[in-house]
Motif scaffolding. Sequence first.
Motif, short mmCIF file in Angstrom:
data_model
loop_
_atom_site.label_atom_id
_atom_site.label_comp_id
_atom_site.label_asym_id
_atom_site.label_seq_id
_atom_site.Cartn_x
_atom_site.Cartn_y
_atom_site.Cartn_z
N CYS A 1 1.02 -1.14 -0.01
CA CYS A 1 0.08 -0.06 0.02
C CYS A 1 0.96 1.26 0.01
CB CYS A 1 -0.85 0.02 1.18
SG CYS A 1 -2.15 -1.43 1.38
N GLY A 2 0.59 2.04 -0.81
CA GLY A 2 1.29 3.41 -0.65
C GLY A 2 2.33 3.38 -2.01
N GLY A 3 2.46 2.32 -2.48
CA GLY A 3 3.41 2.14 -3.77
C GLY A 3 4.84 1.71 -3.12
N TYR A 4 5.07 1.40 -1.93
CA TYR A 4 6.52 1.02 -1.49
C TYR A 4 6.71 -0.52 -2.07
CZ TYR A 4 10.29 -0.59 1.62
OH TYR A 4 11.50 -0.97 1.90
N GLN A 5 7.94 -0.60 -2.64
CA GLN A 5 8.19 -1.90 -3.32
C GLN A 5 9.45 -2.52 -2.76
OE1 GLN A 5 8.35 -1.04 -7.43
NE2 GLN A 5 6.43 -1.78 -7.61
N LYS A 6 9.42 -3.75 -2.71
CA LYS A 6 10.77 -4.58 -2.33
C LYS A 6 10.84 -5.73 -3.70
CE LYS A 6 11.10 -4.09 2.72
NZ LYS A 6 11.22 -5.12 3.77
N THR A 7 12.13 -6.04 -3.65
CA THR A 7 12.36 -7.09 -4.88
C THR A 7 13.22 -8.26 -4.11
OG1 THR A 7 14.45 -6.12 -5.46
CG2 THR A 7 12.48 -5.31 -6.64
N ALA A 8 12.88 -9.51 -4.76
CA ALA A 8 13.46 -10.59 -4.25
C ALA A 8 14.13 -11.16 -5.31
CB ALA A 8 12.39 -11.60 -3.71
N ASN A 9 15.52 -11.69 -5.40
CA ASN A 9 15.99 -12.26 -6.28
C ASN A 9 15.73 -13.92 -6.35
OD1 ASN A 9 17.92 -13.82 -8.05
ND2 ASN A 9 19.78 -12.54 -7.58
N VAL A 10 15.22 -14.28 -7.33
CA VAL A 10 14.57 -15.84 -7.40
C VAL A 10 15.28 -16.66 -8.43
CG1 VAL A 10 12.59 -15.27 -5.95
CG2 VAL A 10 12.31 -15.28 -8.54
N THR A 11 16.48 -16.00 -8.78
CA THR A 11 16.96 -16.80 -10.01
C THR A 11 17.58 -18.06 -9.66
OG1 THR A 11 17.95 -14.45 -10.81
CG2 THR A 11 19.06 -16.54 -11.75
N ALA A 12 17.13 -19.11 -10.37
CA ALA A 12 17.34 -20.40 -10.37
C ALA A 12 16.92 -21.16 -8.98
CB ALA A 12 18.90 -20.67 -10.25
N ASP A 13 15.93 -20.49 -8.51
CA ASP A 13 15.10 -20.95 -7.28
C ASP A 13 14.26 -22.11 -7.76
OD1 ASP A 13 16.35 -19.48 -5.44
OD2 ASP A 13 14.65 -18.32 -4.96
N SER A 14 14.15 -23.24 -6.94
CA SER A 14 12.93 -23.96 -7.14
C SER A 14 11.72 -23.52 -6.59
CB SER A 14 13.29 -25.47 -6.33
OG SER A 14 13.17 -25.10 -4.83
N GLU A 15 10.71 -24.07 -6.75
CA GLU A 15 9.39 -23.51 -6.23
C GLU A 15 9.40 -23.24 -4.68
OE1 GLU A 15 7.43 -26.84 -7.54
OE2 GLU A 15 6.27 -26.08 -8.95
N ALA A 16 9.54 -24.10 -3.87
CA ALA A 16 9.74 -24.11 -2.54
C ALA A 16 10.68 -22.76 -2.15
CB ALA A 16 10.09 -25.34 -1.94
N ALA A 17 12.14 -22.86 -2.80
CA ALA A 17 13.02 -21.97 -2.49
C ALA A 17 12.61 -20.38 -3.07
CB ALA A 17 14.14 -22.31 -3.19
N MET A 18 11.78 -20.36 -3.91
CA MET A 18 11.13 -19.03 -4.41
C MET A 18 10.46 -18.37 -3.31
SD MET A 18 9.00 -17.96 -7.54
CE MET A 18 7.51 -18.03 -7.03
N ILE A 19 9.48 -19.42 -2.75
CA ILE A 19 8.45 -18.94 -1.56
C ILE A 19 9.18 -18.55 -0.55
CG2 ILE A 19 6.82 -19.79 -0.21
CD1 ILE A 19 6.01 -21.60 -2.39
N ILE A 20 10.55 -19.24 -0.01
CA ILE A 20 11.38 -18.76 1.27
C ILE A 20 11.98 -17.63 0.74
CG2 ILE A 20 13.23 -19.32 2.21
CD1 ILE A 20 12.28 -22.39 1.83
N ASP A 21 12.55 -17.55 -0.40
CA ASP A 21 13.29 -16.13 -0.78
C ASP A 21 12.32 -14.87 -0.96
OD1 ASP A 21 15.67 -17.10 -0.89
OD2 ASP A 21 15.76 -17.34 -2.99
N VAL A 22 11.17 -15.23 -1.18
CA VAL A 22 10.19 -13.98 -1.44
C VAL A 22 9.86 -13.62 0.09
CG1 VAL A 22 7.76 -13.21 -1.85
CG2 VAL A 22 9.30 -14.53 -3.50
N ILE A 23 9.53 -14.53 1.09
CA ILE A 23 9.40 -13.94 2.43
C ILE A 23 10.49 -13.33 3.08
CG2 ILE A 23 8.98 -15.14 4.54
CD1 ILE A 23 6.93 -17.01 3.02
N LYS A 24 11.80 -13.99 2.79
CA LYS A 24 12.87 -13.43 3.49
C LYS A 24 13.18 -11.94 3.05
CE LYS A 24 15.15 -17.61 5.06
NZ LYS A 24 16.58 -18.34 4.96
N GLN A 25 13.24 -11.87 1.78
CA GLN A 25 13.81 -10.81 1.07
C GLN A 25 12.64 -9.54 1.13
OE1 GLN A 25 16.14 -11.46 -2.79
NE2 GLN A 25 16.40 -13.74 -1.90
N CYS A 26 11.34 -9.96 1.14
CA CYS A 26 10.18 -8.99 0.75
C CYS A 26 9.70 -8.53 2.24
CB CYS A 26 9.27 -9.39 -0.20
SG CYS A 26 10.03 -9.48 -1.75
N MET A 27 10.03 -9.04 3.21
CA MET A 27 9.43 -8.96 4.75
C MET A 27 9.85 -7.44 5.41
SD MET A 27 8.67 -11.45 7.83
CE MET A 27 6.81 -11.49 7.83
#
Length: 69
Positions: A43-69
């Motif tokens: 909300c408000g337009g604030y953005q965070k990015t997660a690098n998910v290059t070469a991640d498996s499905e499960a690893a991508m979920i973990i990386d999104v949570i860790k890097q975007c929280m």
Amino acid sequence: MEDKKKICEMLLPVLQETRGFKDLMSLEYKQEGAHEIVTATYCGGYQKTANVTADSEAAMIIDVIKQCM
């Protein structure tokens, strides 16, 4: 083959139910050349990015949570 875009679409409503991501508006998966990025927009337009290059499905979920929280 993994569908990381679909996983982001399915992950969004789950994360929105948590305290840490209650202001999350969208998760957008993009592949730019050899790089794979998930952009979390709040909300408000604030953005965070997660690098998910070469991640498996499960690893991508973990990386999104860790890097975007």
